[in-house]
Write a protein that holds these residues in place. Structure first.
Motif, PDB file in Angstrom:
ATOM      1  N   LEU A 110       0.933  -1.310   0.131  1.00  0.00           N
ATOM      2  CA  LEU A 110       0.033   0.043  -0.119  1.00  0.00           C
ATOM      3  C   LEU A 110       0.924   1.274  -0.067  1.00  0.00           C
ATOM      4  N   GLN A 111       1.780   1.130   0.663  1.00  0.00           N
ATOM      5  CA  GLN A 111       2.720   2.321   0.840  1.00  0.00           C
ATOM      6  C   GLN A 111       3.509   2.465  -0.540  1.00  0.00           C
ATOM      7  N   MET A 112       3.675   1.485  -1.459  1.00  0.00           N
ATOM      8  CA  MET A 112       4.358   1.641  -2.596  1.00  0.00           C
ATOM      9  C   MET A 112       3.483   2.166  -3.561  1.00  0.00           C
ATOM     10  N   TYR A 113       2.315   1.983  -3.589  1.00  0.00           N
ATOM     11  CA  TYR A 113       1.248   2.477  -4.422  1.00  0.00           C
ATOM     12  C   TYR A 113       1.012   4.153  -4.020  1.00  0.00           C
ATOM     13  N   ILE A 114       1.019   4.540  -2.938  1.00  0.00           N
ATOM     14  CA  ILE A 114       0.987   5.896  -2.457  1.00  0.00           C
ATOM     15  C   ILE A 114       2.308   6.622  -2.948  1.00  0.00           C
ATOM     16  N   THR A 115       3.512   6.063  -2.704  1.00  0.00           N
ATOM     17  CA  THR A 115       4.738   6.682  -3.234  1.00  0.00           C
ATOM     18  C   THR A 115       4.451   7.016  -4.635  1.00  0.00           C
ATOM     19  N   GLY A 144       5.178  22.657  -3.295  1.00  0.00           N
ATOM     20  CA  GLY A 144       6.280  21.961  -2.093  1.00  0.00           C
ATOM     21  C   GLY A 144       5.666  21.094  -1.458  1.00  0.00           C
ATOM     22  N   GLU A 145       4.211  20.928  -1.210  1.00  0.00           N
ATOM     23  CA  GLU A 145       3.573  19.928  -0.236  1.00  0.00           C
ATOM     24  C   GLU A 145       3.796  18.469  -0.680  1.00  0.00           C
ATOM     25  N   LEU A 146       3.544  18.059  -2.050  1.00  0.00           N
ATOM     26  CA  LEU A 146       3.808  17.076  -2.224  1.00  0.00           C
ATOM     27  C   LEU A 146       4.995  16.458  -2.089  1.00  0.00           C
ATOM     28  N   GLU A 147       6.296  17.243  -2.385  1.00  0.00           N
ATOM     29  CA  GLU A 147       7.572  16.670  -2.127  1.00  0.00           C
ATOM     30  C   GLU A 147       7.867  16.345  -0.805  1.00  0.00           C
ATOM     31  N   LYS A 148       7.263  17.172   0.040  1.00  0.00           N
ATOM     32  CA  LYS A 148       7.518  16.953   1.455  1.00  0.00           C
ATOM     33  C   LYS A 148       6.641  15.624   1.824  1.00  0.00           C
ATOM     34  N   SER A 203       6.777   9.728   2.841  1.00  0.00           N
ATOM     35  CA  SER A 203       6.316   8.326   2.532  1.00  0.00           C
ATOM     36  C   SER A 203       7.526   7.372   2.643  1.00  0.00           C
ATOM     37  N   LYS A 204       8.625   7.966   2.079  1.00  0.00           N
ATOM     38  CA  LYS A 204       9.957   7.097   2.289  1.00  0.00           C
ATOM     39  C   LYS A 204      10.324   6.956   3.918  1.00  0.00           C
ATOM     40  N   GLU A 205      10.180   7.773   4.604  1.00  0.00           N
ATOM     41  CA  GLU A 205      10.185   7.683   6.225  1.00  0.00           C
ATOM     42  C   GLU A 205       9.281   6.287   6.475  1.00  0.00           C
ATOM     43  N   LEU A 206       8.056   6.503   6.084  1.00  0.00           N
ATOM     44  CA  LEU A 206       7.006   5.505   6.501  1.00  0.00           C
ATOM     45  C   LEU A 206       7.506   4.203   5.999  1.00  0.00           C
ATOM     46  N   GLU A 207       8.176   3.974   4.707  1.00  0.00           N
ATOM     47  CA  GLU A 207       8.713   2.734   4.343  1.00  0.00           C
ATOM     48  C   GLU A 207       9.934   2.102   5.348  1.00  0.00           C
ATOM     49  N   TRP A 208      10.561   3.015   5.721  1.00  0.00           N
ATOM     50  CA  TRP A 208      11.566   2.674   6.908  1.00  0.00           C
ATOM     51  C   TRP A 208      11.112   2.019   7.848  1.00  0.00           C
ATOM     52  N   THR A 209      10.000   3.003   8.378  1.00  0.00           N
ATOM     53  CA  THR A 209       9.153   2.371   9.653  1.00  0.00           C
ATOM     54  C   THR A 209       8.625   1.066   9.653  1.00  0.00           C
TER      55      THR A 209
END
Length: 322
Positions: free
Chosen positions: A236-241, A286-290, A295-301
């Motif tokens: 799911l996180q990959m789809y969002i990214t 700039g909001e989407l970039e943040k 999302s990448k931080e979420l992937e690590w978690t």
């Protein structure tokens, strides 16, 4: 199918479409034309067409009814008939037994096939459309089915039932029968009743979740997330990214005044990105970039921590701007 005289029954019917409840009820109505005292002798039902043999089906159709003027030969999954059996039925329908009624039930059968054309030639009412309605239009049918059980249900409760059960009219009918047994005729069924007494059995499409999330609808996003998280957090996180990256591209094209090129730039069809321009406008520059960084931080978690649920919910909060 409207009630008619038994003598007006056609030699064949084709019930085609994915609305299983309509198919089942149409077959039940056809059975009502038979003399109930001899119905066991005059109904031959084949649940799987793939195992049907030419000789057996032809013998069944040519046999005379017992104690009645009609008999039914019912073939489910007719779209799985072997070519030989299908051609046998095409030949039979050119000169059918007037005492037999062939009932073919198929999920799909192209109008160009010889079998479809052979049934259609029998009469204008020989082909019965059992196509399922789209999800957005199904609520009205659910309300009507509820009424057959003596229940009063508004569209909101019907939509909730569809969300929890799915679009199978048979499953919806079963759940309404269960609710009727629990509450009794005359009861009003509300969203809270559906939540309390109907289990979540329908899977939520990741694309449905992404659309709601990108629309920044927090309440609905959480509802869908709770229904689909068991399928796995990482996919799911990959789809969002991927979606966030695409929206960043869309926003850049909008800023350049070249939004007409969104589909070609993303390598997608127009229908796949029809909501993307509206989604992109909901995010500040700039909001989407943040959010992509989050999302990448979420992937690590998700891969390294036990706090997956909390992390994902916090991320949904951030995407929805809460």
């Amino acid at each position: 199918m409207t009630k008619m005289n038994k003598t007006d029954l056609l030699a064949a019917y084709l019930l085609v479409g994915s609305d299983e409840l309509k198919q089942q009820r149409s077959v039940a109505r056809l059975k009502q034309y038979l003399n109930p005292d001899f119905i066991d002798f005059n109904v031959e039902e084949h649940m799987s067409a793939s195992t049907l043999e030419q000789e057996s089906v032809l013998n069944a159709l040519q046999a005379l009814p017992f104690g009645d003027s009609r008999k039914l030969v019912i073939v489910w999954e007719a779209d799985k008939l072997t070519k030989d059996v299908s051609e046998t039925l095409v030949g039979y329908l050119a000169d059918p037994n007037p005492s037999s009624v062939l009932v073919l039930i198929a999920h799909s059968l192209a109008k160009s096939t010889r079998l479809y054309k052979a049934v259609a030639k029998i009469g204008t009412k020989a082909v019965i459309d059992c196509a399922a309605k789209k999800k957005f239009a199904l609520a009205g049918d659910v309300v009507n089915i509820a009424q057959t059980y003596g229940l009063h249900m508004d569209n909101a409760a019907a939509r909730r039932l569809i969300f929890k059960v799915g679009e199978s009219t048979v499953m919806l009918d079963n759940q309404l029968a269960s609710l009727a047994a629990r509450f009794g005729a005359g009861a009003a069924i509300h969203v809270s009743d559906v939540d309390a007494y109907v289990a979540q059995i329908a899977e939520v499409s990741p694309w449905e979740f992404l659309d709601v999330l990108c629309n920044r609808d927090f309440a609905r996003s959480m509802e869908l997330f709770q229904a689909m998280k068991s399928n796995g957090y990482v996919p799911l996180q990959m789809y969002i990214t991927t979606c966030l990256r695409e929206l960043i591209c869309v926003k850049a094209l909008q800023a350049r005044g070249t939004a007409a090129h969104i589909a070609s730039e993303l390598g997608k069809q127009d229908w796949q990105i029809k909501n993307y321009p509206g989604f992109a406008r909901k995010f500040a520059p700039g909001e989407l970039e943040k959010l992509l960084k989050k999302s990448k931080e979420l992937e690590w978690t998700l891969k390294n921590s036990s706090e997956k649920d909390t992390a994902f919910i916090q991320f949904i909060v951030a995407v929805c701007g809460k």
